[in-house]
Design an enzyme around this catalytic site. Structure first.
Site, PDB file in Angstrom:
ATOM      1  N   THR A 122       3.945   4.277  -1.148  1.00  0.00           N
ATOM      2  CA  THR A 122       3.681   4.954   0.118  1.00  0.00           C
ATOM      3  C   THR A 122       3.806   6.453  -0.127  1.00  0.00           C
ATOM      4  O   THR A 122       3.766   6.889  -1.278  1.00  0.00           O
ATOM      5  CB  THR A 122       4.625   4.443   1.243  1.00  0.00           C
ATOM      6  OG1 THR A 122       4.178   4.967   2.496  1.00  0.00           O
ATOM      7  CG2 THR A 122       6.066   4.783   0.985  1.00  0.00           C
ATOM      8  N   TYR A 123       3.950   7.230   0.922  1.00  0.00           N
ATOM      9  CA  TYR A 123       4.076   8.677   0.761  1.00  0.00           C
ATOM     10  C   TYR A 123       5.216   9.200   1.621  1.00  0.00           C
ATOM     11  O   TYR A 123       5.624   8.565   2.596  1.00  0.00           O
ATOM     12  CB  TYR A 123       2.766   9.385   1.100  1.00  0.00           C
ATOM     13  CG  TYR A 123       2.305   9.177   2.520  1.00  0.00           C
ATOM     14  CD1 TYR A 123       2.654  10.076   3.522  1.00  0.00           C
ATOM     15  CD2 TYR A 123       1.542   8.074   2.865  1.00  0.00           C
ATOM     16  CE1 TYR A 123       2.246   9.882   4.831  1.00  0.00           C
ATOM     17  CE2 TYR A 123       1.125   7.876   4.176  1.00  0.00           C
ATOM     18  CZ  TYR A 123       1.481   8.783   5.144  1.00  0.00           C
ATOM     19  OH  TYR A 123       1.084   8.582   6.444  1.00  0.00           O
ATOM     20  N   GLY A 130       5.130   1.901   9.524  1.00  0.00           N
ATOM     21  CA  GLY A 130       3.878   1.153   9.448  1.00  0.00           C
ATOM     22  C   GLY A 130       4.063  -0.183   8.747  1.00  0.00           C
ATOM     23  O   GLY A 130       5.101  -0.834   8.886  1.00  0.00           O
ATOM     24  N   SER A 145       4.068   5.317   5.791  1.00  0.00           N
ATOM     25  CA  SER A 145       4.874   6.248   5.005  1.00  0.00           C
ATOM     26  C   SER A 145       6.349   5.881   4.992  1.00  0.00           C
ATOM     27  O   SER A 145       6.764   4.861   5.528  1.00  0.00           O
ATOM     28  CB  SER A 145       4.727   7.690   5.501  1.00  0.00           C
ATOM     29  OG  SER A 145       5.296   7.800   6.784  1.00  0.00           O
ATOM     30  N   LYS A 203      14.431   9.960  -8.690  1.00  0.00           N
ATOM     31  CA  LYS A 203      14.675   8.776  -7.881  1.00  0.00           C
ATOM     32  C   LYS A 203      15.898   9.001  -7.011  1.00  0.00           C
ATOM     33  O   LYS A 203      16.806   9.754  -7.368  1.00  0.00           O
ATOM     34  CB  LYS A 203      14.831   7.514  -8.717  1.00  0.00           C
ATOM     35  CG  LYS A 203      16.090   7.410  -9.534  1.00  0.00           C
ATOM     36  CD  LYS A 203      16.118   6.070 -10.259  1.00  0.00           C
ATOM     37  CE  LYS A 203      17.364   5.932 -11.114  1.00  0.00           C
ATOM     38  NZ  LYS A 203      17.453   4.591 -11.707  1.00  0.00           N
TER      39      LYS A 203
END
Length: 121
Positions: free
Chosen positions: A57-58, A73, A25, A9
């Site tokens: 998300t990525y 987005g 993303s 993290k």
């Protein structure tokens, strides 16, 4: 048996930008990606400390050294510039590996510069 565990993290990063007109993303500074052992395209959860929002998300790569944390987005609606977030990745760990498994915890300052990397919970 496999267990889904915290892999890494980035703790209390500051959102530097939000780009609604991007396909999706989270853009993360390359230095932070490396420190947190993340992969481009990897799924992450983003927890907004300011408003309680939690999204999946990525990862996409941002330029090294700039401290960028940009939600793109639809995710851009979930945070404002200056919000504090925790970016979390997970990994499946075999039960036999649990005793020696240590997640990477990346602590950052107000400008998203790395203060410390811990390998523990």
């Amino acid at each position: 048996m496999m267990f889904e565990m915290l892999h890494s993290k980035i703790h209390r990063a500051t959102v530097t930008d939000a780009n609604l007109n991007y396909a999706g993303s989270i853009t993360i500074d390359r230095d932070l990606i490396d420190a947190a052992k993340l992969k481009i395209g990897q799924k992450v959860d983003v927890v907004n400390i300011n408003n309680g929002e939690r999204i999946s998300t990525y990862v996409i790569e941002g330029e090294s050294g700039g401290g960028i944390i940009c939600l793109n987005g639809a995710a851009a609606r979930k945070a404002q510039i200056g919000d504090k977030v925790i970016i979390i990745s997970y990994v499946a760990v075999d039960e036999k590996e649990l005793a020696n498994f240590k997640p990477a915890v990346v602590l950052v300052d107000e400008k998203n510069s790395i203060i410390k990397i811990e390998e523990s919970l």
